[in-house]
Motif scaffolding. Structure first.
Motif, PDB file in Angstrom:
ATOM      1  N   GLU A 170      -8.109  14.109  -3.800  1.00  0.00           N
ATOM      2  CA  GLU A 170      -9.186  13.420  -3.088  1.00  0.00           C
ATOM      3  C   GLU A 170      -9.547  14.178  -1.812  1.00  0.00           C
ATOM      4  O   GLU A 170      -8.667  14.588  -1.067  1.00  0.00           O
ATOM      5  CB  GLU A 170      -8.780  11.996  -2.673  1.00  0.00           C
ATOM      6  CG  GLU A 170      -8.269  11.115  -3.797  1.00  0.00           C
ATOM      7  CD  GLU A 170      -6.759  11.244  -3.993  1.00  0.00           C
ATOM      8  OE1 GLU A 170      -6.047  11.457  -2.996  1.00  0.00           O
ATOM      9  OE2 GLU A 170      -6.291  11.145  -5.137  1.00  0.00           O
ATOM     10  N   ASP A 186      -9.303   6.041   0.310  1.00  0.00           N
ATOM     11  CA  ASP A 186      -9.307   4.620   0.675  1.00  0.00           C
ATOM     12  C   ASP A 186      -7.990   4.356   1.433  1.00  0.00           C
ATOM     13  O   ASP A 186      -6.912   4.318   0.827  1.00  0.00           O
ATOM     14  CB  ASP A 186      -9.397   3.801  -0.629  1.00  0.00           C
ATOM     15  CG  ASP A 186      -9.347   2.304  -0.387  1.00  0.00           C
ATOM     16  OD1 ASP A 186      -8.850   1.875   0.674  1.00  0.00           O
ATOM     17  OD2 ASP A 186      -9.788   1.565  -1.283  1.00  0.00           O
ATOM     18  N   ARG A 231      -5.919   1.204   0.535  1.00  0.00           N
ATOM     19  CA  ARG A 231      -5.232   1.372  -0.757  1.00  0.00           C
ATOM     20  C   ARG A 231      -3.968   2.217  -0.581  1.00  0.00           C
ATOM     21  O   ARG A 231      -2.917   1.897  -1.139  1.00  0.00           O
ATOM     22  CB  ARG A 231      -6.187   2.028  -1.765  1.00  0.00           C
ATOM     23  CG  ARG A 231      -5.525   2.312  -3.089  1.00  0.00           C
ATOM     24  CD  ARG A 231      -6.528   2.795  -4.115  1.00  0.00           C
ATOM     25  NE  ARG A 231      -5.833   3.287  -5.301  1.00  0.00           N
ATOM     26  CZ  ARG A 231      -6.440   3.766  -6.355  1.00  0.00           C
ATOM     27  NH1 ARG A 231      -7.760   3.818  -6.407  1.00  0.00           N
ATOM     28  NH2 ARG A 231      -5.741   4.201  -7.394  1.00  0.00           N
ATOM     29  N   ARG A 239       4.265  -0.727  -1.255  1.00  0.00           N
ATOM     30  CA  ARG A 239       4.836  -1.050  -2.572  1.00  0.00           C
ATOM     31  C   ARG A 239       5.993  -0.104  -2.902  1.00  0.00           C
ATOM     32  O   ARG A 239       7.058  -0.520  -3.342  1.00  0.00           O
ATOM     33  CB  ARG A 239       3.741  -0.894  -3.629  1.00  0.00           C
ATOM     34  CG  ARG A 239       3.542  -2.113  -4.450  1.00  0.00           C
ATOM     35  CD  ARG A 239       2.411  -2.047  -5.449  1.00  0.00           C
ATOM     36  NE  ARG A 239       1.750  -0.798  -5.682  1.00  0.00           N
ATOM     37  CZ  ARG A 239       0.507  -0.519  -5.262  1.00  0.00           C
ATOM     38  NH1 ARG A 239      -0.184  -1.395  -4.567  1.00  0.00           N
ATOM     39  NH2 ARG A 239      -0.050   0.645  -5.540  1.00  0.00           N
ATOM     40  N   ARG A 264       2.861  10.499  -2.450  1.00  0.00           N
ATOM     41  CA  ARG A 264       1.391  10.562  -2.621  1.00  0.00           C
ATOM     42  C   ARG A 264       0.694   9.732  -1.540  1.00  0.00           C
ATOM     43  O   ARG A 264      -0.293  10.169  -0.957  1.00  0.00           O
ATOM     44  CB  ARG A 264       0.979  10.042  -4.007  1.00  0.00           C
ATOM     45  CG  ARG A 264       1.331  10.974  -5.150  1.00  0.00           C
ATOM     46  CD  ARG A 264       0.587  10.588  -6.427  1.00  0.00           C
ATOM     47  NE  ARG A 264       0.865   9.247  -6.894  1.00  0.00           N
ATOM     48  CZ  ARG A 264       1.881   8.883  -7.677  1.00  0.00           C
ATOM     49  NH1 ARG A 264       2.740   9.803  -8.095  1.00  0.00           N
ATOM     50  NH2 ARG A 264       2.045   7.628  -8.066  1.00  0.00           N
TER      51      ARG A 264
HETATM   52  P1  ATP Z   1      -2.230   3.533  -6.421  1.00  0.00           P
HETATM   53  O1  ATP Z   1      -0.909   2.822  -6.606  1.00  0.00           O
HETATM   54  O2  ATP Z   1      -2.983   3.036  -5.225  1.00  0.00           O
HETATM   55  O3  ATP Z   1      -3.053   3.634  -7.671  1.00  0.00           O
HETATM   56  P2  ATP Z   1      -1.227   6.165  -6.978  1.00  0.00           P
HETATM   57  O4  ATP Z   1      -0.572   7.181  -6.104  1.00  0.00           O
HETATM   58  O5  ATP Z   1      -0.357   5.575  -8.047  1.00  0.00           O
HETATM   59  O6  ATP Z   1      -1.839   5.033  -6.013  1.00  0.00           O
HETATM   60  P3  ATP Z   1      -2.615   8.056  -8.584  1.00  0.00           P
HETATM   61  O7  ATP Z   1      -1.982   7.734  -9.897  1.00  0.00           O
HETATM   62  O8  ATP Z   1      -2.118   9.260  -7.840  1.00  0.00           O
HETATM   63  O9  ATP Z   1      -2.532   6.753  -7.622  1.00  0.00           O
HETATM   64  O10 ATP Z   1      -4.192   8.189  -8.740  1.00  0.00           O
HETATM   65  C1  ATP Z   1      -4.948   7.412  -9.661  1.00  0.00           C
HETATM   66  C2  ATP Z   1      -6.426   7.621  -9.321  1.00  0.00           C
HETATM   67  O11 ATP Z   1      -6.761   6.895  -8.135  1.00  0.00           O
HETATM   68  C3  ATP Z   1      -6.808   9.059  -9.041  1.00  0.00           C
HETATM   69  O12 ATP Z   1      -8.112   9.274  -9.512  1.00  0.00           O
HETATM   70  C4  ATP Z   1      -6.765   9.164  -7.529  1.00  0.00           C
HETATM   71  O13 ATP Z   1      -7.642  10.167  -7.055  1.00  0.00           O
HETATM   72  C5  ATP Z   1      -7.216   7.779  -7.116  1.00  0.00           C
HETATM   73  N1  ATP Z   1      -6.621   7.304  -5.868  1.00  0.00           N
HETATM   74  C6  ATP Z   1      -5.352   6.895  -5.667  1.00  0.00           C
HETATM   75  N2  ATP Z   1      -5.150   6.469  -4.410  1.00  0.00           N
HETATM   76  C7  ATP Z   1      -6.339   6.618  -3.764  1.00  0.00           C
HETATM   77  C8  ATP Z   1      -6.806   6.359  -2.433  1.00  0.00           C
HETATM   78  N3  ATP Z   1      -5.990   5.866  -1.506  1.00  0.00           N
HETATM   79  N4  ATP Z   1      -8.096   6.632  -2.145  1.00  0.00           N
HETATM   80  C9  ATP Z   1      -8.931   7.123  -3.081  1.00  0.00           C
HETATM   81  N5  ATP Z   1      -8.560   7.392  -4.353  1.00  0.00           N
HETATM   82  C10 ATP Z   1      -7.281   7.157  -4.704  1.00  0.00           C
END
Ligand code: ATP
Length: 135
Positions: free
Chosen positions: A84, A90, A93, A100, A124
């Motif tokens: 990103e 976000d 988020r 979590r 992440r």
């Molecule tokens: P979450 O639990 O919030 O989903 P994560 O680290 O498990 O976070 P990923 O599996 O790394 O999320 O990403 C899933 C999708 O969501 C990807 O397309 C990623 O770019 C997007 N994404 C995750 N977190 C964010 C964020 N904070 N802002 C914008 N896009 C995000």
């Protein structure tokens, strides 16, 4: 200044495409600074920020969740599961994801697979917050 083309690609499509003067990325083996004309190489990346220098103080910042950096003399490609631009993150988020993950890591009972997964999710989230300046 010379420039090279940089593309950042995820399974969802292209996240970034631009001509830049320098790429600074964190490979598993350490930080790399890549200028146009760099020899070809491939390196796995850490969950980290990639800095894309565009002249003077102008730079773009991208949070990558690991992935692969491929360098050719006039083209750098980053393939990552998620990436990103700092401006598209976000923050709420990422804060929720961090909380979590921390709760899971501090839970009384956990097996090893859950622990590793939570540790990666925490990294992440911390990386995303750090790229937005909230880390
Ligand atoms: P979450 O639990 O919030 O989903 P994560 O680290 O498990 O976070 P990923 O599996 O790394 O999320 O990403 C899933 C999708 O969501 C990807 O397309 C990623 O770019 C997007 N994404 C995750 N977190 C964010 C964020 N904070 N802002 C914008 N896009 C995000």
């Amino acid at each position: 200044m010379k420039t090279m083309k940089v593309s950042v690609v995820t399974p969802d499509g292209s996240v970034y495409e631009s001509d830049v003067e320098m790429v600074i990325a964190k490979a598993q083996s350490g930080e790399l600074g890549i200028l146009p004309g760099h020899i070809a190489m491939v390196a796995p990346l850490q969950i980290s920020a990639v800095r894309l220098k565009k002249g003077g103080k102008d730079e773009d910042l991208i949070a990558v969740s690991g992935g692969l950096l491929e360098v050719r003399p006039e083209q750098v490609t980053i393939l990552a599961q998620a990436a990103e631009l700092s401006t598209e993150i976000d923050i709420d988020r990422a804060i929720r994801a961090k909380e979590r993950a921390e709760q899971r890591l501090h839970a009384q009972r956990q097996d090893e697979v859950d622990f590793r997964r939570a540790e990666m999710a925490l990294q992440r989230a911390i990386n995303r917050l750090s790229v937005t300046g909230r880390g």
